[in-house]
Scaffold this active site. Structure first.
Site, mmCIF file in Angstrom:
data_model
loop_
_atom_site.group_PDB
_atom_site.id
_atom_site.type_symbol
_atom_site.label_atom_id
_atom_site.label_comp_id
_atom_site.label_asym_id
_atom_site.label_seq_id
_atom_site.Cartn_x
_atom_site.Cartn_y
_atom_site.Cartn_z
ATOM 1 N N GLU A 1 -4.627 -18.702 -4.139
ATOM 2 C CA GLU A 1 -3.173 -18.526 -4.015
ATOM 3 C C GLU A 1 -2.879 -17.509 -2.924
ATOM 4 O O GLU A 1 -3.740 -16.708 -2.576
ATOM 5 C CB GLU A 1 -2.589 -18.000 -5.343
ATOM 6 C CG GLU A 1 -2.847 -18.914 -6.513
ATOM 7 C CD GLU A 1 -2.469 -18.277 -7.853
ATOM 8 O OE1 GLU A 1 -1.658 -17.326 -7.862
ATOM 9 O OE2 GLU A 1 -3.002 -18.722 -8.873
ATOM 10 N N LYS B 1 -1.197 -14.059 -1.683
ATOM 11 C CA LYS B 1 -0.817 -12.804 -2.344
ATOM 12 C C LYS B 1 0.547 -12.395 -1.792
ATOM 13 O O LYS B 1 0.677 -11.949 -0.654
ATOM 14 C CB LYS B 1 -1.866 -11.717 -2.087
ATOM 15 C CG LYS B 1 -1.598 -10.487 -2.902
ATOM 16 C CD LYS B 1 -2.845 -9.642 -3.033
ATOM 17 C CE LYS B 1 -2.652 -8.517 -4.024
ATOM 18 N NZ LYS B 1 -1.602 -7.575 -3.637
ATOM 19 N N ASP C 1 3.934 -10.455 -1.147
ATOM 20 C CA ASP C 1 4.152 -9.010 -1.025
ATOM 21 C C ASP C 1 5.557 -8.655 -1.518
ATOM 22 O O ASP C 1 6.489 -8.479 -0.750
ATOM 23 C CB ASP C 1 3.982 -8.598 0.446
ATOM 24 C CG ASP C 1 3.840 -7.103 0.584
ATOM 25 O OD1 ASP C 1 3.663 -6.430 -0.445
ATOM 26 O OD2 ASP C 1 3.910 -6.618 1.726
ATOM 27 N N TYR D 1 3.261 -16.959 -10.877
ATOM 28 C CA TYR D 1 1.835 -17.187 -10.642
ATOM 29 C C TYR D 1 0.927 -16.980 -11.848
ATOM 30 O O TYR D 1 -0.273 -17.159 -11.752
ATOM 31 C CB TYR D 1 1.322 -16.331 -9.490
ATOM 32 C CG TYR D 1 1.604 -14.857 -9.624
ATOM 33 C CD1 TYR D 1 1.049 -14.116 -10.655
ATOM 34 C CD2 TYR D 1 2.436 -14.202 -8.725
ATOM 35 C CE1 TYR D 1 1.313 -12.766 -10.792
ATOM 36 C CE2 TYR D 1 2.704 -12.848 -8.850
ATOM 37 C CZ TYR D 1 2.144 -12.139 -9.896
ATOM 38 O OH TYR D 1 2.398 -10.809 -10.038
ATOM 39 N N LYS E 1 -7.575 -8.926 0.813
ATOM 40 C CA LYS E 1 -6.437 -8.325 1.528
ATOM 41 C C LYS E 1 -6.550 -8.571 3.030
ATOM 42 O O LYS E 1 -7.643 -8.532 3.587
ATOM 43 C CB LYS E 1 -6.404 -6.810 1.266
ATOM 44 C CG LYS E 1 -6.084 -6.449 -0.164
ATOM 45 C CD LYS E 1 -4.631 -6.624 -0.505
ATOM 46 C CE LYS E 1 -3.812 -5.419 -0.204
ATOM 47 N NZ LYS E 1 -3.529 -4.474 -1.163
ATOM 48 N N CYS F 1 -9.267 30.013 -0.521
ATOM 49 C CA CYS F 1 -8.113 29.256 -1.026
ATOM 50 C C CYS F 1 -6.851 29.770 -0.325
ATOM 51 O O CYS F 1 -6.606 30.985 -0.321
ATOM 52 C CB CYS F 1 -7.998 29.443 -2.542
ATOM 53 S SG CYS F 1 -6.432 28.820 -3.185
ATOM 54 N N CYS G 1 -4.538 31.618 -3.370
ATOM 55 C CA CYS G 1 -4.896 32.861 -4.079
ATOM 56 C C CYS G 1 -5.889 33.705 -3.288
ATOM 57 O O CYS G 1 -6.253 34.791 -3.717
ATOM 58 C CB CYS G 1 -5.445 32.537 -5.463
ATOM 59 S SG CYS G 1 -7.059 31.742 -5.409
ATOM 60 N N CYS H 1 -11.213 25.621 -5.167
ATOM 61 C CA CYS H 1 -10.877 26.965 -5.582
ATOM 62 C C CYS H 1 -11.239 27.031 -7.064
ATOM 63 O O CYS H 1 -10.860 26.147 -7.831
ATOM 64 C CB CYS H 1 -9.379 27.207 -5.373
ATOM 65 S SG CYS H 1 -8.806 28.686 -6.185
ATOM 66 N N CYS I 1 -5.448 30.852 -10.189
ATOM 67 C CA CYS I 1 -4.805 30.472 -8.922
ATOM 68 C C CYS I 1 -3.470 29.790 -9.233
ATOM 69 O O CYS I 1 -3.417 28.831 -10.010
ATOM 70 C CB CYS I 1 -5.703 29.530 -8.119
ATOM 71 S SG CYS I 1 -4.889 28.862 -6.656
HETATM 72 S S1 IVH Z 1 -2.329 -12.358 -10.264
HETATM 73 C C1 IVH Z 1 -4.609 -10.326 -13.395
HETATM 74 N N1 IVH Z 1 -1.399 -13.738 -8.268
HETATM 75 O O1 IVH Z 1 -0.669 -8.543 -6.715
HETATM 76 C C2 IVH Z 1 -3.941 -11.000 -12.299
HETATM 77 N N2 IVH Z 1 -0.902 -11.405 -8.332
HETATM 78 O O2 IVH Z 1 -2.789 -6.395 -7.397
HETATM 79 C C3 IVH Z 1 -2.950 -10.128 -11.632
HETATM 80 N N3 IVH Z 1 0.470 -10.612 -6.494
HETATM 81 O O3 IVH Z 1 0.748 -6.853 -9.427
HETATM 82 C C4 IVH Z 1 -1.963 -10.743 -10.800
HETATM 83 N N4 IVH Z 1 0.703 -12.539 -5.476
HETATM 84 O O4 IVH Z 1 2.296 -8.052 -7.817
HETATM 85 C C5 IVH Z 1 -1.481 -12.531 -8.823
HETATM 86 N N5 IVH Z 1 -0.629 -15.087 -6.541
HETATM 87 C C6 IVH Z 1 -0.702 -13.898 -7.114
HETATM 88 C C7 IVH Z 1 -0.064 -12.754 -6.571
HETATM 89 C C8 IVH Z 1 -0.211 -11.526 -7.211
HETATM 90 C C9 IVH Z 1 1.031 -11.252 -5.455
HETATM 91 C C10 IVH Z 1 0.589 -9.160 -6.752
HETATM 92 C C11 IVH Z 1 1.163 -8.805 -8.087
HETATM 93 C C12 IVH Z 1 0.177 -7.935 -8.777
HETATM 94 C C13 IVH Z 1 -0.689 -7.493 -7.634
HETATM 95 C C14 IVH Z 1 -2.103 -7.311 -8.135
#
Ligand code: IVH
Length: 664
Positions: A110, A112, A114, A222, A310, A404, A407, A422, A427
Site C-alpha cells: 500500500e 504510506k 502522509d 487502510y 520510507k 555541566c 551547575c 552531569c 543540578c
Molecule cells: S497501517 C499496524 N497503512 O503510518 C499498522 N498505516 O507508522 C499500522 N499510514 O499511524 C498502520 N498509510 O498514520 C498503515 N496504508 C497505510 C498507511 C499507514 C499511512 C500511517 C498511519 C500510521 C503510520 C504508522
C-alpha cells in the site's frame, strides 16, 4: 410521498452521490445539483426536527463548537510501523517472515499516506464516534469534526452490516486543494499552512467543527480495529470489502510475494509520488493472511507483520550559528546546533540535535559551518554532512566542555558510552527536567504547573524533587512573581485533582531510564496495580515478561534499589495518591453504556471521569446523541445539559455517578 419518506429518500440519494464521488472517484451529479438536494433536506429537517437523524448528510456542516476534546480509548491499540530504511532492511523483514512459512508469503503493498491516522467506530451500521491515534492507546474524540468529512460514511451501505466495525484510515488534503486554501488564507492575511499534512492535522483538531467543514479533508481507509459480526481472512479481502460499506480505499494497492515484488512496488511508488495529487512518504507492506499476522504478532509499538519503506527525506543547506549544550532530566549533555532558519519539506527548522561528541567528531561539525540537513517526517532534523568548501579558514573544532553548563560540576562518560552526563543530583537542570516530566500529560498531568513556575519554585528552593510538589501551599505560590491568588489556587487544585490517577502514569512519571508510557502500562498490569510488588520484584520476574528486555530490566532494578528513590516514592504515596485500575472491570452495569460529560466536578477532571467510565467497560464521548445513556453534569453545565433533557437522557451529578459505580 410523506415528509418522513422524502427525508429518507434525500438522505439515501445524497449518501449515494457522496460514495460515487469519494469512493469510486466517479461523480454522477454536479456540485450545484448536490447543494440543491442538500438544501431541500435541510429545510425539511428544520421544519420536522423529529425526523432528523444524527447521521444525516446535513450534519456535515458541523455542530456547535466544543470547549475541549474528550479522550477515547482504542479497543485495540493503534500501533505504528517499523521502518525499513534501505533494501537490506527490507530483505531482513522478508527473511523474518518467510522463516515462519515455507510457501511464498503473500504481501499487500500500500502507499504510506502522509496525513493523520484516525479510527472510526460504527455500531449496527451507524457512525458513533471517531478519534485520533493519540498515544496509540487513547486518542482525542474528534467525532464532530470527522462527521464533516464527506468521504466518511455516516451510515454504512450494503446488506451485511456488522454489529461493531472499527476502521482505521488516514485523513489528508489533496495538494491542489491545499494550494487553493493557502492562497485564500494569504489573501485574507492569515498565516498559510506549512504543508498539507499540518493543514489536515490542524483542521481535524479545530474545536469548532464549522471550521473543519470548510477544509477539503479526505480519507483513505487502510486497516481494521475490532470487528464483531463479520469476519475477514485477509487484508486484501478487508480492503476490497470496505468500498461496499462506503469507505474510500486508495486505488494503488497490490498483492504479491517475494522480495522482488516489494522492491518493484517501492520503485513504482517513488515514480507515482510525482504524479498523484496527495502526499505520500513511503510504502507499507503487510502480510496478507490474518492468521499469519496473528502468528507473527506484535512488538510493543509495531507489528512484526508489517513494515514501512520510507522515501528518502527532504534536505536543505543552512548555517550553524551556534552550538549550545542542553541538560535533560537524565543529566545528558546534548549539543544542539542553532541554525539559520530554513524551510525543509514545508517546515521551518532552526535547531538540530548533534547527539554527542562522537557524532560531532565523526562529521567534523563546527560553528559557522554550512551543513546539509535532513528532515524525515516527524523525526528531529539531523545534520547529514558539512559542506567543507564553504568552511571559514579560521574555524575551530568544537568540543563539549566537561563541565555541566548549569551547575558547573564535572560531567562524566560511563565506560564507552558517548554521552557526557552531569551526575550532580542537585543540578537544577536535572531537577527541572524530572519535575517537568512528572507533571506532563502522560504522567501526572498537573495542569498549570508550567516550565516558568517550576523554574521559579526551584530557584526559591520550594521544589527539589517530585514529592515536594505535594508540600506546596497557596502561600508559597502567591509569593512568586506574577502569580495571583486565583492562579495559585488553581494550581493547588490541579495538584489535588491529579492525585486520582493510574499507576501506569505514576510509574511513567518517575522517569526510570528506558521505561516509557507503554512499558509503564505493562508493568502496572503485570504487577496488578500494586507498586510495592513492582518495587520488590527481582530481575528474573522482569525478564520473564515478554516485552521487557535486559536493558529495561536493569534500569528498573537499579532505580528501585536506590533508597533515595524509594523515599521520594513513599513521600508521594503519603500525599494520598489514588491509583485507578487501567483494566476493564467485567461489570454488567456499565458495560457498553455510553457517557458524556458537561461542566466541572469537585473531585475529578474530565479525563479522569473518562478513564473511570472506560475502566468499568463503558464508553466516553465528547458529544451527546440520542444513544448516549448518561450525561454526567457538574457545576456550570453547558448546552449539553438542556440537550440531554430534551433527548430524555439520564443525568447524573457527581454523587449519583459515584453511587452508580458503587452499585457494581
Ligand atoms: S497501517 C499496524 N497503512 O503510518 C499498522 N498505516 O507508522 C499500522 N499510514 O499511524 C498502520 N498509510 O498514520 C498503515 N496504508 C497505510 C498507511 C499507514 C499511512 C500511517 C498511519 C500510521 C503510520 C504508522
Amino acid at each position: 410521498m410523506s415528509i418522513k419518506d422524502r427525508i429518507k429518500n434525500l438522505t439515501n440519494t445524497l449518501n449515494k452521490h457522496n460514495i460515487n464521488y469519494y469512493v469510486y472517484d466517479n461523480p454522477t451529479i454536479s456540485d450545484f445539483e448536490y447543494d440543491i438536494l442538500l438544501r431541500e433536506l435541510e429545510e425539511l429537517e428544520n421544519k420536522n426536527p423529529q425526523y432528523k437523524n444524527q447521521n444525516s448528510p446535513t450534519m456535515r456542516v458541523g455542530s456547535n463548537p466544543l470547549k475541549e476534546f474528550g479522550t477515547i480509548k482504542h479497543r485495540l491499540p493503534m500501533l505504528s510501523l517499523a521502518n525499513a530504511m534501505n533494501e537490506n532492511e527490507l530483505e531482513d523483514f522478508n527473511k523474518q517472515i518467510i522463516k515462519l512459512d515455507l510457501k511464498d508469503v503473500e504481501y499487500v503493498a500500500e502507499l504510506k499516506l502522509d496525513g493523520l491516522a484516525v479510527e472510526l467506530v460504527y455500531e449496527n451500521g451507524q457512525f458513533i464516534y471517531g478519534s485520533t491515534r493519540g498515544d496509540g492507546f487513547e486518542g482525542e474524540d474528534i467525532t464532530t469534526n470527522l462527521k464533516t468529512i464527506k468521504g466518511i460514511p455516516l451510515s454504512l451501505v450494503g446488506d451485511r452490516i456488522p454489529t461493531l466495525l472499527e476502521v482505521r484510515g488516514e485523513v489528508f488534503i489533496n495538494k491542489k486543494d491545499f494550494k487553493k486554501l493557502n492562497s485564500n488564507r494569504i489573501k485574507q492575511d492569515l498565516v498559510p499552512f506549512a504543508n498539507p499534512r499540518n493543514c489536515a492535522a490542524g483542521s481535524l483538531r479545530q474545536l469548532d467543527p464549522k471550521i473543519t467543514s470548510r477544509r477539503p479533508l479526505r480519507i483513505y481507509c487502510y486497516g481494521p480495529g475490532e470487528i464483531k459480526g463479520f469476519e475477514f481472512d485477509s487484508q486484501i479481502d478487508f480492503l476490497n470489502y470496505l468500498p461496499k460499506w462506503g469507505f474510500p480505499v486508495n486505488p494503488h494497492i497490490k498483492l504479491g510475494s517475494g522480495l522482488n515484488f516489494l522492491k518493484k512496488y517501492y520503485k513504482s511508488a517513488e515514480k507515482l509520488r510525482e504524479k498523484i495529487d496527495y502526499d505520500i512518504d513511503g510504502v507499507v507492506f503487510k502480510v496478507n493472511a490474518y492468521f499469519l499476522q496473528k502468528k507473527l504478532g506484535e512488538r510493543s509499538k509495531s507489528p512484526r507483520w508489517a513494515i514501512a519503506g520510507k522515501f528518502k527525506a527532504e534536505q536543505g543547506v543552512t548555517k550553524i550559528l551556534d552550538i549550545q549544550i542542553s541538560v535533560g532530566r537524565t543529566g545528558a549533555l546534548t549539543p544542539v546546533a542553532k541554525l539559520e532558519p530554513i524551510k525543509v519539506g514545508g517546515v521551518i527548522i532552526s535547531n538540530a540535535t548533534l547527539h554527542n561528541q562522537d557524532e560531532i567528531n565523526k562529521k567534523d561539525i563546527r560553528i559557522n559551518d554550512y551543513v546539509l540537513i535532513q528532515r524525515a517526517g516527524d523525526v528531529i532534523p539531523e545534520i547529514l554532512k558539512v559542506i567543507k568548501e564553504k568552511r571559514l579558514s579560521n574555524s575551530n573544532q568544537f568540543f563539549i566542555s566537561k563541565v555541566c553548563p548549569i551547575c558547573k560540576s564535572e560531567a562524566y562518560k560511563k565506560n564507552n558510552n558517548a554521552v557526557l552526563r552531569c551526575r550532580n543530583s542537585n543540578c537544577k537542570a536535572i531537577i527541572k527536567g524530572k519535575i517537568e516530566h512528572y507533571v506532563s500529560k502522560n504522567c501526572m498531568d498537573i495542569v498549570g504547573l508550567g516550565t516558568k513556575i517550576i523554574d521559579l519554585l526551584i530557584i526559591n528552593n520550594l521544589l527539589s524533587n517530585i514529592s515536594d510538589i505535594y508540600k506546596l501551599k497557596i502561600k508559597d505560590l502567591i509569593n512568586l512573581e506574577r502569580m495571583g491568588p486565583k492562579s495559585a489556587e488553581n494550581i493547588i487544585n490541579s495538584i489535588n485533582q491529579s492525585k486520582q490517577t493510574t499507576l501506569a502514569k505514576f510509574i511513567n512519571g518517575l522517569g526510570i531510564r528506558n521505561v516509557g508510557l507503554n512499558a509503564s502500562k505493562l508493568l502496572a498490569k503485570k504487577f496488578n496495580d500494586d507498586i510495592f510488588k513492582l518495587i520488590n520484584c527481582n530481575y528474573d520476574e522482569l525478564i520473564n515478561i515478554n516485552e521487557i528486555g535486559e536493558i529495561m530490566a536493569d534500569s528498573i532494578i537499579k532505580y528501585f534499589s536506590d533508597e533515595k528513590n524509594i523515599n521520594i516514592i513513599n513521600e508521594c504515596l503519603s500525599s494520598n495518591l489514588n491509583f485507578n485500575s487501567f483494566r476493564v472491570i467485567q461489570s454488567t452495569t456499565l458495560k457498553d453504556k455510553s457517557f458524556a460529560f458537561t461542566g466541572s466536578l469537585k473531585n475529578y477532571s474530565r479525563s479522569q471521569v473518562a478513564e473511570i467510565v472506560e475502566s468499568y467497560g463503558g464508553y466516553f464521548s465528547s458529544s451527546l446523541n440520542k444513544k448516549t445513556d448518561y450525561l454526567i453534569a457538574g457545576n456550570k453545565s453547558g448546552s449539553k445539559l438542556s440537550k440531554a433533557k430534551s433527548l430524555g437522557i439520564k443525568i447524573l451529578n457527581e454523587k449519583e455517578f459515584l453511587d452508580l459505580l458503587e452499585k457494581i
